[in-house]
Design a protein around this motif. Structure first.
Motif, PDB file in Angstrom:
ATOM      1  N   GLY A 252     -52.008  34.575  19.512  1.00  0.00           N
ATOM      2  CA  GLY A 252     -53.356  34.046  19.330  1.00  0.00           C
ATOM      3  C   GLY A 252     -54.036  34.471  18.048  1.00  0.00           C
ATOM      4  N   GLU A 253     -53.376  35.271  17.224  1.00  0.00           N
ATOM      5  CA  GLU A 253     -53.951  35.753  15.974  1.00  0.00           C
ATOM      6  C   GLU A 253     -53.338  35.020  14.780  1.00  0.00           C
ATOM      7  N   ARG A 254     -54.197  34.711  13.799  1.00  0.00           N
ATOM      8  CA  ARG A 254     -53.723  34.062  12.574  1.00  0.00           C
ATOM      9  C   ARG A 254     -52.848  35.029  11.783  1.00  0.00           C
ATOM     10  N   VAL A 255     -51.693  34.538  11.334  1.00  0.00           N
ATOM     11  CA  VAL A 255     -50.749  35.347  10.576  1.00  0.00           C
ATOM     12  C   VAL A 255     -50.408  34.621   9.272  1.00  0.00           C
ATOM     13  N   VAL A 256     -50.461  35.330   8.164  1.00  0.00           N
ATOM     14  CA  VAL A 256     -50.069  34.772   6.864  1.00  0.00           C
ATOM     15  C   VAL A 256     -48.910  35.602   6.318  1.00  0.00           C
ATOM     16  N   LEU A 257     -47.776  34.944   6.123  1.00  0.00           N
ATOM     17  CA  LEU A 257     -46.598  35.593   5.554  1.00  0.00           C
ATOM     18  C   LEU A 257     -46.382  35.077   4.137  1.00  0.00           C
ATOM     19  N   LYS A 258     -46.093  35.986   3.222  1.00  0.00           N
ATOM     20  CA  LYS A 258     -45.806  35.636   1.829  1.00  0.00           C
ATOM     21  C   LYS A 258     -44.479  36.267   1.452  1.00  0.00           C
ATOM     22  N   GLY A 259     -43.646  35.537   0.716  1.00  0.00           N
ATOM     23  CA  GLY A 259     -42.363  36.112   0.341  1.00  0.00           C
ATOM     24  C   GLY A 259     -41.544  35.196  -0.545  1.00  0.00           C
ATOM     25  N   ILE A 260     -40.221  35.406  -0.531  1.00  0.00           N
ATOM     26  CA  ILE A 260     -39.318  34.675  -1.407  1.00  0.00           C
ATOM     27  C   ILE A 260     -38.580  33.583  -0.632  1.00  0.00           C
ATOM     28  N   LEU A 261     -38.097  32.597  -1.370  1.00  0.00           N
ATOM     29  CA  LEU A 261     -37.262  31.550  -0.787  1.00  0.00           C
ATOM     30  C   LEU A 261     -35.814  31.993  -0.802  1.00  0.00           C
ATOM     31  N   GLY A 262     -35.156  31.903   0.350  1.00  0.00           N
ATOM     32  CA  GLY A 262     -33.749  32.257   0.428  1.00  0.00           C
ATOM     33  C   GLY A 262     -32.866  31.191  -0.194  1.00  0.00           C
ATOM     34  N   PRO A 263     -31.604  31.523  -0.471  1.00  0.00           N
ATOM     35  CA  PRO A 263     -30.675  30.580  -1.113  1.00  0.00           C
ATOM     36  C   PRO A 263     -30.497  29.286  -0.329  1.00  0.00           C
ATOM     37  N   GLU A 264     -30.445  29.372   1.006  1.00  0.00           N
ATOM     38  CA  GLU A 264     -30.222  28.168   1.797  1.00  0.00           C
ATOM     39  C   GLU A 264     -31.408  27.217   1.706  1.00  0.00           C
ATOM     40  N   VAL A 265     -32.623  27.752   1.646  1.00  0.00           N
ATOM     41  CA  VAL A 265     -33.806  26.900   1.497  1.00  0.00           C
ATOM     42  C   VAL A 265     -33.782  26.182   0.154  1.00  0.00           C
ATOM     43  N   LEU A 266     -33.395  26.886  -0.898  1.00  0.00           N
ATOM     44  CA  LEU A 266     -33.299  26.253  -2.211  1.00  0.00           C
ATOM     45  C   LEU A 266     -32.279  25.123  -2.206  1.00  0.00           C
ATOM     46  N   LYS A 267     -31.181  25.317  -1.465  1.00  0.00           N
ATOM     47  CA  LYS A 267     -30.186  24.254  -1.341  1.00  0.00           C
ATOM     48  C   LYS A 267     -30.746  23.080  -0.547  1.00  0.00           C
ATOM     49  N   GLN A 268     -31.529  23.365   0.502  1.00  0.00           N
ATOM     50  CA  GLN A 268     -32.151  22.285   1.260  1.00  0.00           C
ATOM     51  C   GLN A 268     -33.096  21.468   0.384  1.00  0.00           C
ATOM     52  N   LEU A 269     -33.880  22.150  -0.446  1.00  0.00           N
ATOM     53  CA  LEU A 269     -34.827  21.451  -1.319  1.00  0.00           C
ATOM     54  C   LEU A 269     -34.112  20.605  -2.355  1.00  0.00           C
TER      55      LEU A 269
END
Length: 324
Positions: A252-269
């Motif tokens: 029930g609490e708002r969560v903000v995550l910040k970080g890097i893009l993994g290799p598989e995500v870059l391949k998906q994009l």
């Protein structure tokens, strides 16, 4: 020779020639003045040529001083071999991590052959080695290994920095396998009373005895624990910077995550065919909530609260009708 070292040598020569020119005139020494003026013009042209040259492959200068080095004569062979092995291990582990994401704590490194460096020169003074990427093909853009060597050099430059905030930026880039090698490397340097200088690209930094000891003490008690979790939320991506923001909720609490893009995500994009998926348009990512996998890296250090580093490891499905 490394570009920066070559430029430094040429600029030192130019400074000497300019000093000699200032000490004479055309009237007093016409021949000497003409010779030094011609030498000055030649050096200025060579500096401009070297400065304009783009280096697209990986290269790294590593200089050791202190206990293992005997002036300009040589360096302890056992120390040099093991220290270079540590540097190569850092590069190989970073390269594999970029290609496949978080590594298993043990086992053979994938892509090991593609991350090999070769010794191409030995530098005198404090004793040093020049490492370059294997292969002699001319690249039009930076090679993946060059980017990795940039990152490893950046980590080494920050790990012994006096500023804690600078060290924190390096710690956020570590994983368990890289940490093991860093502990071994700085223990070796510290016990042998060695100093370290790194020259890479435009970077030139020195870790003296105090910085080496500081680096060793900082990381010897460090522990990294990795885990994965599925989230649903609004996603913002910056592929060029390899960064993401995820706005989600937990209990029930708002969560903000910040970080890097993994290799598989870059391949998906990029819509790479081996994944069997369509290209994902970054501009459409914010048009609905996403179900994603996020890897969490918990960094534990002595006398400090745990810190968390996040990596987006997979875009699983877009949920157009659901609000985060």
């Amino acid at each position: 020779m490394l570009k920066k070292l070559e430029l430094d040598a040429l600029k030192a020569d130019l400074s000497s020639v300019e000093a000699l020119l200032e000490s004479r005139t055309r009237e007093d020494d016409p021949i000497g003045y003409f010779q030094f003026a011609a030498r000055k013009t030649m050096l200025e042209g060579k500096i401009a040529s070297v400065d304009a040259k783009m280096c697209m492959h990986a290269e790294l200068g590593i200089f050791f001083g202190g206990g293992p080095v005997q002036g300009s004569r040589g360096i302890n062979a056992d120390f040099a071999g093991k220290a270079l092995e540590d540097i190569q291990a850092l590069i190989s582990k970073r390269f594999s991590g970029r290609e496949i994401g978080p590594l298993k704590q043990r086992g053979r490194l994938p892509f090991h052959d593609q991350s090999q460096m070769i010794v191409t020169d030995v530098m005198r003074g404090s004793f040093g080695f020049v490492l370059e990427e294997a292969g002699d093909t001319v690249e039009m853009v930076s090679t993946p290994l060059k980017d990795v060597v940039d990152e490893v050099s950046d980590i080494l430059s920050r790990i012994g920095a006096a500023d804690e905030a600078v060290f924190d930026e390096a710690a956020a880039q570590l994983d368990e396998r890289i940490l093991v090698t860093l502990k071994q490397f700085f223990q070796r340097l510290d016990e042998q009373g060695a100093t370290l200088r790194i020259v890479q690209g435009g970077r030139d930094f020195m870790l003296d005895r105090d910085a080496v000891s500081l680096a060793r003490n900082r990381i010897k008690e460090m522990e990294i624990i990795e885990s994965g979790k599925e989230y649903v939320g609004t996603l913002f991506l910056l592929p060029e910077s390899r960064r993401f923001d995820l706005i989600s909720s937990e209990n029930g609490e708002r969560v903000v995550l910040k970080g890097i893009l993994g290799p598989e995500v870059l391949k998906q994009l990029a819509g790479q065919q081996e994944l069997g998926e369509e290209h994902i348009d970054v501009r459409q990512v914010t048009q609905g909530a996403w179900k994603v996998d996020v890897k969490t890296r918990e960094i534990r250090e002595r006398n400090r609260a745990p810190r968390y580093v996040y990596a987006l490891s997979r875009l699983k499905a877009q949920i157009p009708d659901q609000q985060s």
